[in-house]
Design an enzyme around this catalytic site. Structure first.
Site, PDB file in Angstrom:
ATOM      1  N   SER A 263     -29.900  85.395 -45.435  1.00  0.00           N
ATOM      2  CA  SER A 263     -29.842  83.979 -45.800  1.00  0.00           C
ATOM      3  C   SER A 263     -31.131  83.593 -46.513  1.00  0.00           C
ATOM      4  O   SER A 263     -32.194  84.127 -46.228  1.00  0.00           O
ATOM      5  CB  SER A 263     -29.644  83.098 -44.568  1.00  0.00           C
ATOM      6  N   LYS A 264     -30.992  82.659 -47.435  1.00  0.00           N
ATOM      7  CA  LYS A 264     -32.143  82.193 -48.209  1.00  0.00           C
ATOM      8  C   LYS A 264     -33.161  81.548 -47.263  1.00  0.00           C
ATOM      9  O   LYS A 264     -34.366  81.655 -47.476  1.00  0.00           O
ATOM     10  CB  LYS A 264     -31.636  81.178 -49.247  1.00  0.00           C
TER      11      LYS A 264
END
Length: 494
Positions: A263-264
């Protein structure tokens, strides 16, 4: 007010039929993460493998999450990756518009049709939009579910705010089939009456994409396995309308490690980040294709694929149910293979901006420096550090002149540099062939190994222990004057 069925008949008549149609339908929320890129790639590959149509649709119904410029990122990434779309907002097509916010009226009409068919209802309960979307809803407590259509319509006509909810059957089960996970059955009582149309008249993601997939003739729906839990509700919508159900392809997640999805938020790289880290688009795509799919048959052992080769080889049977772990080391390995396979001209072209970051002197040839790097470089971002010595001789330690293997000590180095300065100074035509002849001739004349001469010359010329290329290539690129200046500085140090 009776519905105009002619509208729905006209919409049905527009749907393209007879070949595979897939769609990539991102939300414009910023960047293209690796899982998103993989979905786009698989969707494109399914279409290209079958000689079908690949569609780009922008899903912007969640207006609160939209990011300025994000649609441009989508276009730019798809173009760089050569994932060309046959229909979309920028190219048009038979089932335009391809942006959800421009299709708003359509969703309202279809929600109304679903109410008429008994598969949806108006709900007037006081709930925040966020609660409506979270699925945190107990249908037993909703008095609106049992209102007659006439009662509900009267309240709508009186201007009371409402949402439209899906009416899930209270008993029984729903079974859906996925191309990777097979048949999955759930009990209807575990499903909530999800919101289809929000108070502001906008559709929820879950409703809009079913309507659009049907009206655009989508045959294969590719998405992340996190949507498996929503699939039974999609099925019930298709059945409620009496529509064919597309082939579902739920891709297993891309993980950072055995426990965590990428995930960013956790700093995991997007496509843009990987490019910035010096990875080639082709290597990224090749690696991402193998995160959840593997070739079979004659090509089961093949690792490196061009986009065309992937399109020919790609099949749903090669897709995996298991999560795929994103391994930056493996991607680096792929990148090195791609860099080495490039033509010298192409490599020089991609390397140039990185070489020029460190080597500003225009007299120093980019193509000559690139030639030294191609076999010794895994990522483009390593280049500036490797070649900075061409621009400026670093301050180095005398210890570097000591090398056991080359039989070199500071005393030996002093002797070799003194002799090399004289012989190199006598060269008229400064090129690799002449430099090599002079230095190997010097070693022969002094009855030492070639390395005993080459080591101190390279250290004095580059000022560092590890260099791309040896003494001869480095001297040739630096030019006669600069080489002699650096060798004399080395001799002074000694």
């Amino acid at each position: 007010m009776a519905l105009d069925m002619k509208y729905f008949e006209e919409m049905e008549a527009k749907i393209p039929k007879g070949k595979v149609r897939t769609r990539f339908a991102p939300s414009p929320t910023g960047y293209m993460h690796v899982g998103n890129l993989r979905t786009a790639l698989y969707t494109w590959l399914i279409a290209r493998n079958a000689g079908g149509t690949f569609i780009l649709r922008i899903e912007d119904t969640d207006q609160g999450r939209l990011v300025e410029g994000a649609t441009d990122v989508i276009y730019k990434t798809l173009a760089e990756c050569k994932l060309d779309h046959d229909e979309g907002p920028d190219v048009g097509g038979p089932v335009a518009p391809y942006i959800q916010s421009e299709r708003r009226d359509t969703y309202g009409k279809y929600a109304r049709l679903l109410i008429e068919k008994g598969h949806a209802y108006y709900c007037f309960c006081e709930k925040a939009d966020s609660a409506e979307d979270s699925g945190d809803f107990d249908r037993a407590e909703d008095p609106c579910r049992s209102l007659s259509l006439a009662e509900a319509q009267a309240r709508v006509d009186a201007g009371e705010p409402y949402v439209i909810r899906q009416r899930i059957p209270e008993v029984g089960t729903t079974t859906f089939r996925d191309a990777i996970f097979g048949d999955i059955t759930v009990e209807n009582k575990t499903l909530d009456d999800q919101v289809l149309i929000k108070r502001d008249g906008m559709p929820t993601y879950n409703f809009a994409n079913v309507i659009d997939d049907h009206l655009m003739g989508i045959t294969h729906v590719v998405r992340g396995s996190e949507y498996l839990s929503s699939a039974p509700k999609y099925n019930l919508l298709y059945e409620g309308f009496g529509w064919d159900i597309p082939t579902y392809v739920h891709c297993s997640p891309v993980m950072r490690d055995a426990q965590n999805k990428m995930s960013k938020r956790h700093g995991d790289p997007s496509y843009e980040d990987l490019k910035d880290q010096g990875f080639l688009t082709e290597a990224i795509l090749n690696y991402v294709a193998l995160l959840g799919w593997s070739p079979r048959g004659d090509i089961a052992e093949q690792e490196v694929f061009s986009l065309d080769e992937l399109a020919r080889a790609f099949d749903l049977a090669g897709m995996s149910k298991s999560p795929a772990i994103f391994d930056i080391e493996k991607l680096t390995h792929f990148n090195a293979l791609y860099l080495r396979a490039m033509s010298p001209e192409d490599f020089a072209k991609v390397a140039e901006p990185y070489i020029r970051q460190a080597v500003k002197d225009e007299h120093l040839s980019v193509s000559e420096i690139a030639a030294l790097l191609q076999a010794r470089c895994e990522k483009l971002t390593e280049i500036p550090e490797k070649v900075a010595f061409f621009q400026e001789l670093p301050d180095y330690d005398m210890e570097l002149f000591t090398n056991k293997k080359s039989k070199c000590t500071p005393e030996v180095a002093k002797e070799m540099l003194s002799a090399a300065i004289v012989t190199l100074g006598a060269i008229h035509t400064w090129n690799e062939w002449n430099i090599k002849e002079v230095l190997t001739g010097l070693a022969e004349g002094m009855q030492v190994k070639n390395a005993t001469v080459m080591w101190p010359v390279r250290i004095a010329a580059a000022g560092q222990a590890v260099t791309p290329g040896g003494a001869v290539e480095i001297c040739q690129i630096l030019g006669k004057e600069e080489t002699l200046r650096r060798l004399k500085l080395g001799l002074d140090k000694l």
